[in-house]
Design a protein around this motif. Structure first.
Motif, PDB file in Angstrom:
ATOM      1  N   ASN A 155       0.858  -1.336  -0.196  1.00 44.04           N
ATOM      2  CA  ASN A 155      -0.278  -0.229   0.061  1.00 44.04           C
ATOM      3  C   ASN A 155       0.838   1.342   0.105  1.00 44.04           C
ATOM      4  OD1 ASN A 155       0.687  -0.284   3.046  1.00 44.04           O
ATOM      5  ND2 ASN A 155      -0.839   1.239   3.146  1.00 44.04           N
ATOM      6  N   GLN A 156       2.284   1.389   0.619  1.00 43.72           N
ATOM      7  CA  GLN A 156       2.923   2.654   0.077  1.00 43.72           C
ATOM      8  C   GLN A 156       3.576   2.036  -1.178  1.00 43.72           C
ATOM      9  OE1 GLN A 156       5.294   3.590   3.470  1.00 43.72           O
ATOM     10  NE2 GLN A 156       4.072   5.117   3.191  1.00 43.72           N
ATOM     11  N   THR A 157       4.729   3.047  -1.532  1.00 39.11           N
ATOM     12  CA  THR A 157       5.846   2.954  -2.652  1.00 39.11           C
ATOM     13  C   THR A 157       6.647   4.553  -2.352  1.00 39.11           C
ATOM     14  OG1 THR A 157       4.859   1.754  -4.056  1.00 39.11           O
ATOM     15  CG2 THR A 157       6.540   2.940  -4.578  1.00 39.11           C
ATOM     16  N   ARG A 158       7.969   4.139  -1.915  1.00 44.00           N
ATOM     17  CA  ARG A 158       9.257   4.522  -1.753  1.00 44.00           C
ATOM     18  C   ARG A 158      10.201   5.179  -2.938  1.00 44.00           C
ATOM     19  NH1 ARG A 158      14.336   5.093   1.011  1.00 44.00           N
ATOM     20  NH2 ARG A 158      14.349   2.593   0.627  1.00 44.00           N
ATOM     21  N   MET A 159      10.229   6.531  -2.909  1.00 39.08           N
ATOM     22  CA  MET A 159      11.061   6.178  -4.449  1.00 39.08           C
ATOM     23  C   MET A 159      12.043   8.358  -4.030  1.00 39.08           C
ATOM     24  SD  MET A 159       7.975   8.120  -7.493  1.00 39.08           S
ATOM     25  CE  MET A 159       8.992   8.591  -8.388  1.00 39.08           C
ATOM     26  N   ARG A 160      12.881   7.740  -4.337  1.00 36.25           N
ATOM     27  CA  ARG A 160      13.961   7.889  -3.968  1.00 36.25           C
ATOM     28  C   ARG A 160      13.977   9.160  -4.655  1.00 36.25           C
ATOM     29  NH1 ARG A 160      15.265   2.979  -3.517  1.00 36.25           N
ATOM     30  NH2 ARG A 160      15.269   1.970  -1.396  1.00 36.25           N
ATOM     31  N   VAL A 161      14.510  10.214  -4.170  1.00 30.27           N
ATOM     32  CA  VAL A 161      14.039  11.603  -4.791  1.00 30.27           C
ATOM     33  C   VAL A 161      15.578  13.100  -4.639  1.00 30.27           C
ATOM     34  CG1 VAL A 161      13.253  14.015  -5.867  1.00 30.27           C
ATOM     35  CG2 VAL A 161      11.823  12.045  -5.443  1.00 30.27           C
ATOM     36  N   ARG A 183      28.207  18.672  -1.250  1.00 29.39           N
ATOM     37  CA  ARG A 183      27.602  17.449  -0.897  1.00 29.39           C
ATOM     38  C   ARG A 183      26.073  17.511  -1.702  1.00 29.39           C
ATOM     39  NH1 ARG A 183      22.845  19.878   2.280  1.00 29.39           N
ATOM     40  NH2 ARG A 183      22.158  17.751   3.818  1.00 29.39           N
ATOM     41  N   GLN A 184      25.792  16.160  -2.016  1.00 30.06           N
ATOM     42  CA  GLN A 184      24.387  16.128  -2.241  1.00 30.06           C
ATOM     43  C   GLN A 184      23.847  15.015  -1.497  1.00 30.06           C
ATOM     44  OE1 GLN A 184      25.223  15.089  -5.712  1.00 30.06           O
ATOM     45  NE2 GLN A 184      23.511  13.137  -6.640  1.00 30.06           N
ATOM     46  N   ALA A 185      22.620  15.371  -1.437  1.00 29.96           N
ATOM     47  CA  ALA A 185      21.778  14.746  -0.676  1.00 29.96           C
ATOM     48  C   ALA A 185      20.022  14.230  -1.345  1.00 29.96           C
ATOM     49  CB  ALA A 185      21.439  15.779   0.293  1.00 29.96           C
ATOM     50  N   TRP A 186      19.826  13.253  -0.909  1.00 30.09           N
ATOM     51  CA  TRP A 186      18.404  12.539  -1.128  1.00 30.09           C
ATOM     52  C   TRP A 186      17.059  12.027  -0.444  1.00 30.09           C
ATOM     53  CZ3 TRP A 186      23.560  10.978  -2.237  1.00 30.09           C
ATOM     54  CH2 TRP A 186      24.111  11.037  -3.598  1.00 30.09           C
ATOM     55  N   ASP A 187      15.950  12.719  -0.477  1.00 33.02           N
ATOM     56  CA  ASP A 187      14.504  12.919   0.171  1.00 33.02           C
ATOM     57  C   ASP A 187      14.139  11.997  -0.028  1.00 33.02           C
ATOM     58  OD1 ASP A 187      13.239  13.416   1.746  1.00 33.02           O
ATOM     59  OD2 ASP A 187      11.856  14.842   0.828  1.00 33.02           O
ATOM     60  N   ASN A 188      12.888  11.120   0.468  1.00 30.45           N
ATOM     61  CA  ASN A 188      11.767  10.064   0.121  1.00 30.45           C
ATOM     62  C   ASN A 188      10.501  10.562  -0.188  1.00 30.45           C
ATOM     63  OD1 ASN A 188      13.724   7.863   0.785  1.00 30.45           O
ATOM     64  ND2 ASN A 188      13.437   8.473   2.723  1.00 30.45           N
ATOM     65  N   VAL A 189      10.050  10.344  -1.429  1.00 26.87           N
ATOM     66  CA  VAL A 189       8.659  10.746  -1.400  1.00 26.87           C
ATOM     67  C   VAL A 189       7.859   9.212  -1.474  1.00 26.87           C
ATOM     68  CG1 VAL A 189       7.229  11.681  -3.708  1.00 26.87           C
ATOM     69  CG2 VAL A 189       9.264  12.681  -2.734  1.00 26.87           C
ATOM     70  N   TYR A 190       6.645   9.997  -0.682  1.00 28.38           N
ATOM     71  CA  TYR A 190       6.317   8.233  -1.113  1.00 28.38           C
ATOM     72  C   TYR A 190       4.485   8.176  -1.742  1.00 28.38           C
ATOM     73  CZ  TYR A 190       8.595   7.096   3.079  1.00 28.38           C
ATOM     74  OH  TYR A 190       9.830   6.551   3.942  1.00 28.38           O
ATOM     75  N   ILE A 191       4.530   7.137  -2.493  1.00 31.68           N
ATOM     76  CA  ILE A 191       3.474   7.094  -3.129  1.00 31.68           C
ATOM     77  C   ILE A 191       2.269   6.034  -2.626  1.00 31.68           C
ATOM     78  CG2 ILE A 191       1.986   6.031  -4.845  1.00 31.68           C
ATOM     79  CD1 ILE A 191       4.463   6.778  -6.459  1.00 31.68           C
ATOM     80  N   GLU A 192       0.961   6.652  -1.804  1.00 31.76           N
ATOM     81  CA  GLU A 192       0.161   5.782  -0.760  1.00 31.76           C
ATOM     82  C   GLU A 192      -0.788   5.578  -1.505  1.00 31.76           C
ATOM     83  OE1 GLU A 192       0.644   5.250   2.350  1.00 31.76           O
ATOM     84  OE2 GLU A 192       2.294   6.806   3.155  1.00 31.76           O
ATOM     85  N   ALA A 193      -1.359   3.934  -1.449  1.00 38.13           N
ATOM     86  CA  ALA A 193      -2.752   3.823  -2.274  1.00 38.13           C
ATOM     87  C   ALA A 193      -3.893   4.209  -1.271  1.00 38.13           C
ATOM     88  CB  ALA A 193      -2.434   2.088  -2.581  1.00 38.13           C
ATOM     89  N   ALA A 194      -4.602   5.124  -2.459  1.00 36.47           N
ATOM     90  CA  ALA A 194      -6.458   4.997  -1.645  1.00 36.47           C
ATOM     91  C   ALA A 194      -7.084   3.480  -2.379  1.00 36.47           C
ATOM     92  CB  ALA A 194      -6.212   5.914  -1.893  1.00 36.47           C
TER      93      ALA A 194
END
Length: 397
Positions: free
Chosen positions: A46-52, A73-84
């Motif tokens: 029900n949740q998918t994580r994308m590295r952005v 430096r370089q950094a990444w964040d998480n974006v989540y796709i939540e199923a509805a």
């Protein structure tokens, strides 16, 4: 002398009416958003994580032969796709199915699919009945980025679209190319005949009589599934390939002949399928979406948006939400450059530590962060008045 005849009135009960063996109806309309956005592989939970990409590295000139090279430096964040989940149950008496001349299930299923597409578009684009675990809708994301254009009392649609600060220009200023435009059917009359400086039409069809339209070279669509809300936006332009979606469960149809159906509010039993000789068509669909908005050289802070929209004459009502971010010193100092993320809408605090949003009524999750400080997760509730939030960031030890 009267002649006795068997008239039409006498034989009316025997005269057969011609019935056309089809149902006259418009073809079902599908989701416009899903036809334009980028489809990701199906979700496995029900949740998918994308590295952005969240922070870009910097290069520095070296001063002379013995100059010191600097670090970055370089950094990444998480974006989540939540199923509805979208679902509906259609109960039908078995006697009705037996007596019907048409395949009732076959007629209902495509119309429910159309209803699913309508709900998807209205939630993602306009925020109507948006699932609580989804990020802000496209209109809200564009408004927080300053990509909303007011029309004024005497609108010049050429300038509103292509002029400095126009809808298409705002998308380009954030570093994106418009890949599509959406509008209500009534917008066609406002766009007809508008010409660029070279005399060419900016709104046109591919050929005479074609229903394929373009706006300044970008394909233009007039959704007819009932999802487009022209009280919120007259026209929307954007890079739709920056938006992604993923399906957790494709449209699933199941026929039920056992069990009960309850009223979701009162919890009272409405139908008992077995006892009342009924069947029910249950249709379920699950999906999620996101606008990842990765860092680019034109938008390193990720505060821009690949979408912009033209407001209606009377813009939708929003409330100002002000975040003031300071440190935890005895005499608190404003923190400039902190990122305030309100459910996907990002802003950077100014020299006074302030970031302002304009939000419609609702409850929004917020995350406030800056390199060197701990991250704060909060919630902001917007009703019918302005909201102020004071945030304290604590430096890392």
């Amino acid at each position: 002398m009267p002649v006795n005849i068997t008239s039409r009135a006498d034989a009316e009960a025997l005269i057969r009416e011609q019935v056309i063996s089809t149902i006259f109806q418009d073809a079902p309309k599908q989701s416009t958003f899903m036809s334009l956005a980028r489809k990701l592989p199906n979700m496995t939970s029900n949740q998918t994580r994308m590295r952005v990409l969240d922070f870009l590295p910097t290069a520095y000139w070296v001063d002379g032969d013995t100059g010191m090279k600097q670090t970055t430096r370089q950094a990444w964040d998480n974006v989540y796709i939540e199923a509805a989940e979208l679902a509906v149950i259609v109960p039908i008496p078995e006697a009705v199915l037996d007596d019907a001349e048409f395949d009732i299930f076959g007629e209902i299923t495509p119309r429910v699919n159309e209803a699913i597409g309508q709900r998807v578009d209205s939630a993602i684009i306009f925020g109507a009945n948006r699932p609580r675990n989804w990020q802000n809708d496209i209109i809200t994301l564009a408004r927080q980025a300053g990509n909303n254009v007011a029309v004024g009392s005497n609108p010049d649609y050429y300038n509103l679209l292509l002029g400095e600060g126009g809808v298409i220009s705002k998308v380009e200023e954030d570093g994106y190319m418009a890949t599509g435009a959406l509008a209500a059917m009534t917008m066609r009359a406002k766009l007809r005949g508008i010409r660029a400086d070279d005399g060419s039409l900016i709104f046109k069809s591919d050929m005479q009589g074609s229903t394929n339209y373009s706006l300044d070279g970008a394909p233009m669509y007039f959704p007819q599934n009932g999802a487009y809300d022209n009280t919120i936006a007259q026209l929307i332009v954007g890079d739709f390939k920056q938006a992604v979606y993923s399906i957790r469960q494709d449209v699933t149809v199941k026929i039920l002949d056992q069990g009960v159906i309850q009223d979701p509010v009162t919890k009272e039993i409405v139908y008992n399928l077995a006892q009342q000789d009924m069947v029910a068509l249950r249709i379920v669909f699950r999906m999620g979406w996101a606008l990842p908005n990765p860092a680019t050289r034109m938008d390193e802070d990720r505060v821009g948006c690949p979408f912009a929209y033209l407001e209606p004459t009377s813009p939708a009502i929003t409330q100002k939400v002000t975040f003031t971010v300071k440190d935890n010193a005895e005499t608190a100092v404003a923190i400039e450059g902190a990122i305030v993320d309100v459910n996907g809408s990002r802003k950077k605090t100014d020299a006074s530590g302030v970031a302002e949003f304009n939000l419609r009524a609702g409850t929004y999750p917020a995350r406030i962060k800056k390199s060197g400080y701990g991250t704060i997760n909060d919630t902001v509730a917007v009703t019918s008045a302005a909201v102020s939030k004071d945030i304290t960031l604590i430096p890392h030890a």
